[in-house]
Design a protein around this motif. Structure first.
Motif, PDB file in Angstrom:
ATOM      1  N   GLN A 283       0.855  -1.180   0.000  1.00  0.00           N
ATOM      2  CA  GLN A 283       0.000   0.000   0.000  1.00  0.00           C
ATOM      3  C   GLN A 283       0.892   1.232   0.000  1.00  0.00           C
ATOM      4  OE1 GLN A 283      -3.359   0.076  -0.143  1.00  0.00           O
ATOM      5  NE2 GLN A 283      -3.380   2.306  -0.159  1.00  0.00           N
ATOM      6  N   GLU A 284       0.759   2.063  -1.026  1.00  0.00           N
ATOM      7  CA  GLU A 284       1.605   3.243  -1.146  1.00  0.00           C
ATOM      8  C   GLU A 284       0.766   4.501  -0.964  1.00  0.00           C
ATOM      9  OE1 GLU A 284       3.722   3.145  -4.806  1.00  0.00           O
ATOM     10  OE2 GLU A 284       4.705   1.236  -4.378  1.00  0.00           O
ATOM     11  N   GLU A 285       1.160   5.332   0.017  1.00  0.00           N
ATOM     12  CA  GLU A 285       0.424   6.550   0.306  1.00  0.00           C
ATOM     13  C   GLU A 285       1.380   7.655   0.733  1.00  0.00           C
ATOM     14  OE1 GLU A 285      -2.595   7.531  -0.183  1.00  0.00           O
ATOM     15  OE2 GLU A 285      -3.296   5.605  -0.934  1.00  0.00           O
ATOM     16  N   ALA A 286       0.931   8.898   0.588  1.00  0.00           N
ATOM     17  CA  ALA A 286       1.710  10.055   1.024  1.00  0.00           C
ATOM     18  C   ALA A 286       1.240  10.490   2.409  1.00  0.00           C
ATOM     19  CB  ALA A 286       1.558  11.186   0.006  1.00  0.00           C
ATOM     20  N   ASN A 287       1.633  11.705   2.831  1.00  0.00           N
ATOM     21  CA  ASN A 287       1.290  12.202   4.167  1.00  0.00           C
ATOM     22  C   ASN A 287      -0.146  12.695   4.192  1.00  0.00           C
ATOM     23  OD1 ASN A 287       3.920  11.760   4.940  1.00  0.00           O
ATOM     24  ND2 ASN A 287       4.570  13.829   4.460  1.00  0.00           N
ATOM     25  N   ARG A 288      -1.071  11.803   4.449  1.00  0.00           N
ATOM     26  CA  ARG A 288      -2.472  12.195   4.467  1.00  0.00           C
ATOM     27  C   ARG A 288      -3.230  11.368   5.485  1.00  0.00           C
ATOM     28  NH1 ARG A 288      -6.578   9.423   0.837  1.00  0.00           N
ATOM     29  NH2 ARG A 288      -5.759   7.349   0.434  1.00  0.00           N
ATOM     30  N   VAL A 289      -4.425  11.832   5.814  1.00  0.00           N
ATOM     31  CA  VAL A 289      -5.366  11.073   6.623  1.00  0.00           C
ATOM     32  C   VAL A 289      -6.605  10.853   5.773  1.00  0.00           C
ATOM     33  CG1 VAL A 289      -6.944  11.199   8.589  1.00  0.00           C
ATOM     34  CG2 VAL A 289      -4.538  11.803   8.880  1.00  0.00           C
ATOM     35  N   GLY A 290      -6.984   9.598   5.592  1.00  0.00           N
ATOM     36  CA  GLY A 290      -8.132   9.283   4.756  1.00  0.00           C
ATOM     37  C   GLY A 290      -8.320   7.784   4.649  1.00  0.00           C
ATOM     38  N   TYR A 291      -8.860   7.351   3.532  1.00  0.00           N
ATOM     39  CA  TYR A 291      -9.114   5.923   3.311  1.00  0.00           C
ATOM     40  C   TYR A 291      -9.170   5.682   1.812  1.00  0.00           C
ATOM     41  CZ  TYR A 291     -13.808   7.336   2.000  1.00  0.00           C
ATOM     42  OH  TYR A 291     -14.860   7.934   1.346  1.00  0.00           O
ATOM     43  N   ASN A 292      -9.049   4.432   1.425  1.00  0.00           N
ATOM     44  CA  ASN A 292      -9.318   4.041   0.047  1.00  0.00           C
ATOM     45  C   ASN A 292      -9.852   2.614   0.032  1.00  0.00           C
ATOM     46  OD1 ASN A 292      -6.265   3.394   0.442  1.00  0.00           O
ATOM     47  ND2 ASN A 292      -6.886   2.115  -1.279  1.00  0.00           N
ATOM     48  N   CYS A 293     -10.735   2.352  -0.894  1.00  0.00           N
ATOM     49  CA  CYS A 293     -11.359   1.041  -1.019  1.00  0.00           C
ATOM     50  C   CYS A 293     -10.685   0.282  -2.153  1.00  0.00           C
ATOM     51  CB  CYS A 293     -12.860   1.190  -1.292  1.00  0.00           C
ATOM     52  SG  CYS A 293     -13.741  -0.384  -1.372  1.00  0.00           S
ATOM     53  N   CYS A 294     -10.148  -0.885  -1.839  1.00  0.00           N
ATOM     54  CA  CYS A 294      -9.595  -1.766  -2.857  1.00  0.00           C
ATOM     55  C   CYS A 294     -10.383  -3.078  -2.825  1.00  0.00           C
ATOM     56  CB  CYS A 294      -8.098  -1.984  -2.656  1.00  0.00           C
ATOM     57  SG  CYS A 294      -7.636  -2.527  -1.016  1.00  0.00           S
ATOM     58  N   PHE A 295     -10.097  -3.964  -3.791  1.00  0.00           N
ATOM     59  CA  PHE A 295     -10.919  -5.172  -3.937  1.00  0.00           C
ATOM     60  C   PHE A 295     -10.045  -6.389  -4.141  1.00  0.00           C
ATOM     61  CE2 PHE A 295     -13.482  -1.577  -5.209  1.00  0.00           C
ATOM     62  CZ  PHE A 295     -14.715  -1.826  -4.622  1.00  0.00           C
ATOM     63  N   LEU A 296     -10.355  -7.439  -3.384  1.00  0.00           N
ATOM     64  CA  LEU A 296      -9.723  -8.735  -3.571  1.00  0.00           C
ATOM     65  C   LEU A 296     -10.593  -9.521  -4.552  1.00  0.00           C
ATOM     66  CD1 LEU A 296      -7.374 -10.552  -2.590  1.00  0.00           C
ATOM     67  CD2 LEU A 296      -8.972 -11.480  -0.896  1.00  0.00           C
ATOM     68  N   ILE A 297     -10.019  -9.832  -5.716  1.00  0.00           N
ATOM     69  CA  ILE A 297     -10.826 -10.383  -6.812  1.00  0.00           C
ATOM     70  C   ILE A 297     -10.262 -11.738  -7.239  1.00  0.00           C
ATOM     71  CG2 ILE A 297     -11.656  -9.981  -9.163  1.00  0.00           C
ATOM     72  CD1 ILE A 297     -11.280  -7.005  -8.691  1.00  0.00           C
ATOM     73  N   PRO A 298     -11.132 -12.756  -7.357  1.00  0.00           N
ATOM     74  CA  PRO A 298     -10.677 -14.038  -7.932  1.00  0.00           C
ATOM     75  C   PRO A 298     -10.120 -13.807  -9.326  1.00  0.00           C
ATOM     76  CG  PRO A 298     -12.848 -14.259  -6.935  1.00  0.00           C
ATOM     77  CD  PRO A 298     -12.549 -12.791  -6.970  1.00  0.00           C
ATOM     78  N   HIS A 299      -9.012 -14.481  -9.636  1.00  0.00           N
ATOM     79  CA  HIS A 299      -8.327 -14.180 -10.883  1.00  0.00           C
ATOM     80  C   HIS A 299      -7.654 -15.433 -11.403  1.00  0.00           C
ATOM     81  CE1 HIS A 299      -5.639 -12.122 -13.725  1.00  0.00           C
ATOM     82  NE2 HIS A 299      -6.427 -11.060 -13.573  1.00  0.00           N
ATOM     83  N   THR A 300      -7.603 -15.548 -12.701  1.00  0.00           N
ATOM     84  CA  THR A 300      -6.882 -16.660 -13.319  1.00  0.00           C
ATOM     85  C   THR A 300      -5.391 -16.512 -13.044  1.00  0.00           C
ATOM     86  OG1 THR A 300      -8.521 -16.757 -15.081  1.00  0.00           O
ATOM     87  CG2 THR A 300      -6.432 -17.883 -15.465  1.00  0.00           C
ATOM     88  N   SER A 301      -4.761 -17.581 -12.630  1.00  0.00           N
ATOM     89  CA  SER A 301      -3.348 -17.519 -12.276  1.00  0.00           C
ATOM     90  C   SER A 301      -2.512 -17.085 -13.467  1.00  0.00           C
ATOM     91  CB  SER A 301      -2.871 -18.891 -11.780  1.00  0.00           C
ATOM     92  OG  SER A 301      -1.502 -18.850 -11.511  1.00  0.00           O
ATOM     93  N   ARG A 302      -1.651 -16.093 -13.222  1.00  0.00           N
ATOM     94  CA  ARG A 302      -0.764 -15.599 -14.275  1.00  0.00           C
ATOM     95  C   ARG A 302       0.685 -16.017 -14.052  1.00  0.00           C
ATOM     96  NH1 ARG A 302      -1.785  -9.364 -13.704  1.00  0.00           N
ATOM     97  NH2 ARG A 302      -1.466 -10.006 -11.537  1.00  0.00           N
TER      98      ARG A 302
END
Length: 904
Positions: free
Chosen positions: A495-514
């Motif tokens: 997780q890459e973020e700068a100097n801030r206070v907040g949130y972000n929504c990400c998603f864990l998604i089933p995926h074909t193995s690459r």
């Protein structure tokens, strides 16, 4: 100063220095506290000449009393409002160096809040027995509108049983000017003859003459004015009920001196009016540098380290997680109440004899329970509050199988971290089928491959580890507990973020193995860890060399363990008379791979150290005879024991340093264990994190120092550098270090002793810390100093990892990404919290540099921004959504921001 040169005034201040818990437990001491305050109330109500009673600079004494005597609330309130029972400004008398910057301020903030609730104003910076004081105290006191500090340690040497040595002080007077690094100055009142110099005043004529002849001479020797201070009390001292009669006797015997029962406020006001034109200026830290070094009590930093670690965890939880999340709270009043509750509960572990680990065993067992209450309670509060916020966020996705994960950014610091989150990829509630069949059904299902999709649509790789079937339950707000079994995985991602206070929504998604084409961090053939920044070579003896790829500079043979005998006590380290140091340099370590992925590698090194089982029999004899530790001559036993040591090295993708976790099974007694970090360069100075300051300290002590050891306090880190390269060691609850031979940092990981020490025979077998002990730290290489390289920012962010909340897909009023504010500047952010008493958000930084720095703040939803003080009182209006302010060298700056639509 001659006693009869001018008409002198002797101010007798009745008080009792109240260590809430120390050589007895809290409840044992409370019995005497209740009797004390009962007697004080009777004196205040029935003796008009009994002016006032000083409640040791604390407010918690009132709370502790009223828990037993609630029927006396009105009597207590009356005396406080009239200024005769003098409370505050602190909530408790905490240790200065072993509690965080913000903990020191919360102690003042909530103490002042208690004073206001009881109807009392004013107060002085009262540090009667604090084991040294941080250098920024004058700035904090000035911002809190207190221009006076009274203290007993740090300038004058003290010894066994708190005796004051009558030799040269850093100041010729008991009054001095104390200056912080930013230039803030307060009047310092030194208890040159301790805070008991007016104790137990005789009434009988001959005894009174002998008493006052001695006392007037002692105080007059160091007073810069005709106003003499006499503290009528001592540790847990009952009130002297005939003190006003004793004062009458003194006035009869000494017509050239006016004796009066008084308050600190009266004494200070008169002293200020008569001060000489110039006073000695003492700058920065008060740490008894110009003493022999045997009674500084610095080794309380390593007594019962497990307490310091629990405290560090709790402080981090409150400061970096709970308080900042309040910015998103729908009910800020509720949030304020709970955070104050947790802080006060935590601060009950912060008195100097508590957090310092220098009390009897029963005290510290109770402390462990308090720490657990704070940790469990605050964690549950945090989880519930985050869940409430996520319910208002839009977590929808076009793939119905996508699992939303909301990542909160609550520290306001750089948060580019490898994050691990536990995720229930499937749940079956007990109400849905026979609960005994659920685990088999969940285990029979094959897990898919997964990918992480960020809020901007980018996909990043993640590592998913199957944790199997776990039991859990939901606690609905409108229904009964809902138990379930779930298939749980551990997801690791960057997780890459700068100097801030907040949130972000990400998603864990089933995926074909690459397939996984990314390189691994662990190289088993070469026994090496490597990421973008550092290379770690592991040696056969369990030490390791670290190379900074940015500078190509190598720090060899880090992490050697050193063991020495300790025949001191909880207060002070004294090496056993053999003088030997046993190290792990010639030991052999086995390697175990715990984790190996492109995102993180974790290697465990198994080794051991054979050491003497304990001190020899002479130590017990010396303890029982109360032989002060500098004169002890005990050695170590011939019988030996093996101490197993597990060292876990963790290197994450993108990390600028190596994380180390140590587990030691302590089977020995009367010894100290340290880790050694050769830096090289033979530097003259080093840096250490302190309270709102990165302090520069010399590597060699003052010429008065005779103690062979020169230990120091640190908060988060210690750092040393030469002209080109530096190394910083950041710890979690590790507060003691020493600079050896100007080129090696030694961090204390464990100190095992068997007595409290100080003024009696108090055995403390649990201070031997038998069993498993842990220590965690991070090794950060850098160019030049910790300040010039800004490595302090990495050190401050070390204990923090963004919290993650799993949710279901649902629409919400808040977007998938939200930011409260963003800031820039070479400053250290220390606090993000809901303001006290009214709407607003409090943001606080300090400037660790000796040059001005520009603070740039972007707060999109701000209506107004005010410059504040440490008590959150609004001063100058600075603007609205965008602020640019120059922060002066070493300045502590606090802003209060009000939003366009405050949530109350």
């Amino acid at each position: 100063m001659s006693v009869t040169a001018t008409k002198q005034t002797a101010y007798i201040i009745s008080h009792s220095h109240w260590d809430r818990e120390w050589y007895m437990s809290l409840e044992e001491h409370r019995y005497y506290l209740v009797k004390l305050i009962d007697d004080v109330l009777n004196q205040l109500e029935n003796n008009p000449d009994f002016h006032s009673f000083h409640m040791d600079g604390q407010t918690i004494m009132v709370d502790d009393y009223l828990e037993v005597r609630p029927e006396n609330r009105e009597r207590v309130e009356k005396q406080i409002k009239e200024g005769r029972m003098v409370i505050g400004p602190w909530y408790i008398l905490q240790d200065a160096f072993l509690t965080s910057s913000e903990a020191n301020l919360r102690n003042l903030l909530y103490g002042k809040k208690d004073m206001e609730r009881w109807g009392q104003e004013g107060g002085i910076g009262y540090f009667p027995d604090t084991f040294g004081i941080y250098g920024q105290a004058p700035q904090i006191l000035k911002q809190a509108n207190m221009g006076v500090a009274a203290f007993g340690r740090g300038v004058t040497p003290t010894g066994f049983n708190n005796q004051v040595f009558q030799n040269e002080y850093s100041s010729p007077y008991s009054e001095l000017s104390w200056e912080a690094p930013d230039g803030s100055s307060v009047l310092g009142i030194l208890f040159a003859n301790w805070y008991s110099n007016g104790n137990e005043i005789p009434v009988e004529e001959e005894a009174a003459k002998n008493y006052w002849n001695k006392k007037l001479e002692e105080s007059g020797r160091y007073a810069s004015t005709k106003h003499l201070l006499y503290m009528n009390g001592c540790d847990h001292q009952p009130v002297q009920t005939d003190v006003t009669t004793a004062i009458e006797r003194a006035n009869q015997l000494y017509p050239d001196v006016q004796f009066k029962h008084a308050s600190f406020q009266e004494y200070v006001a008169n002293v200020k009016n008569d001060l000489p034109e110039s006073l000695q200026t003492i700058q920065g830290e008060l740490r008894n540098q110009k003493t022999d070094g045997w009674s500084t009590l610095v080794n309380t930093a390593s007594a019962r380290i497990y307490l310091k670690q629990a405290n560090d965890h709790s402080q981090t939880l409150l400061e970096n997680y709970v308080e900042p999340l309040g910015l998103f709270a729908s009910d800020r009043s509720f949030y304020r109440s709970y955070t104050e509750y947790f802080w006060k509960l935590l601060m009950q572990n912060h008195p100097h004899d508590s957090i310092c680990g220098c009390s009897v065993d029963s005290v510290h067992r109770e402390m462990a329970t308090r720490f657990e209450k704070v940790s469990l309670g605050a964690q549950k509060f945090l989880e519930e509050q985050m869940q409430q916020v996520t319910q208002t966020i839009d977590t929808t996705h076009n793939n119905p199988e996508a699992i939303p994960l909301v990542v909160f950014h609550t520290s306001g610091k750089q948060a580019s971290k490898v994050v691990k989150a536990k995720v229930m990829v499937k749940k079956i509630y007990f109400e849905e089928m026979d609960f005994q069949k659920i685990p088999e059904k969940l285990n029979s299902e094959e897990l898919p491959e997964y990918v992480m999709e960020l809020d901007d649509g980018r996909e990043i790789s993640c590592d998913v580890k199957d944790l199997g079937v776990r039991f859990g339950y939901d606690l609905p707000h409108d229904g009964f507990r809902r138990p379930y079994y779930g298939r749980e995985v551990e997801v690791t991602f960057l997780q890459e973020e700068a100097n801030r206070v907040g949130y972000n929504c990400c998603f864990l998604i089933p995926h074909t193995s690459r397939g996984n084409k990314e390189s691994l961090i662990w190289n088993s053939k070469e026994k090496r860890l490597e990421n973008e920044t550092v290379v770690v070579e592991i040696h056969a003896n369990g030490s390791y060399s670290l190379t900074d790829k940015r500078t190509n500079h190598t720090y060899p043979l880090l992490g050697i363990y050193e063991n020495t005998g300790d025949i001191g006590n909880e207060y002070m380290y004294k090496q056993s008379s053999d003088g030997n140091a046993i190290t792990s340099a010639n030991e052999v370590a086995d390697i175990e791979v715990l984790e190996d992925s492109p995102l993180s590698a974790k290697i465990r090194l198994h080794s051991s150290l054979t050491v003497p089982l304990s001190a020899d029999e002479q130590l017990q004899k010396e303890r029982e005879k109360l032989i002060w530790h500098p004169e002890r001559r005990a050695g170590r036993s011939d019988e030996t024991t093996v101490i197993p040591i597990c060292t876990t090295l963790t290197l994450d993708k993108g990390a600028n340093g190596l994380k180390v976790d140590v587990a030691m099974d302590n089977t020995g007694r009367d010894h100290r264990m340290r880790a050694l970090f050769p830096v090289g360069g033979k530097a003259e100075h080093h840096y250490a994190d302190s309270i709102f300051e990165i302090v520069k300290r010399p590597n060699e002590p003052e010429q008065e120092w005779t103690n062979p050891s020169v230990m120091h306090h640190m908060q988060r880190f210690v750092s040393m550098n030469d002209d080109r390269f530096g190394l910083t060691i950041a710890g979690k609850g590790l507060h003691e270090y020493e600079i050896i031979d100007k080129d090696t940092i030694a961090i204390t990981l464990l100190r095992a002793v068997g007595e409290m020490g100080d003024w009696g025979v108090f055995e403390t077998p649990e201070a031997q810390c038998q069993g498993i002990n842990h220590a965690s730290f991070m090794i950060i290489p850098h160019e030049s100093s910790v300040l010039e390289s800004k490595a302090y920012l990495e050190a401050y962010s070390y204990p923090y990892t963004p919290p993650v909340v799993q949710d279901s897909q649902h629409p919400g009023e808040l977007p998938k990404t939200g930011t409260e504010f963003h800031w820039e500047g070479d400053l250290a952010l220390t606090s993000v919290k809901v303001a006290e008493g009214e709407s607003g958000t409090v943001l606080r930084w300090y400037n660790p540099n000796n040059h001005p720095v520009t603070l740039s703040l972007a707060y999109p939803d701000a209506a107004e921004c005010y410059l504040s003080d440490v008590l959150e009182q609004k001063n100058d209006r600075l603007g609205g959504t965008t602020i640019n302010r120059t922060v002066n060298p070493f300045e502590i700056v606090t802003l209060v921001v009000t939003k366009k639509k405050e949530k109350e």
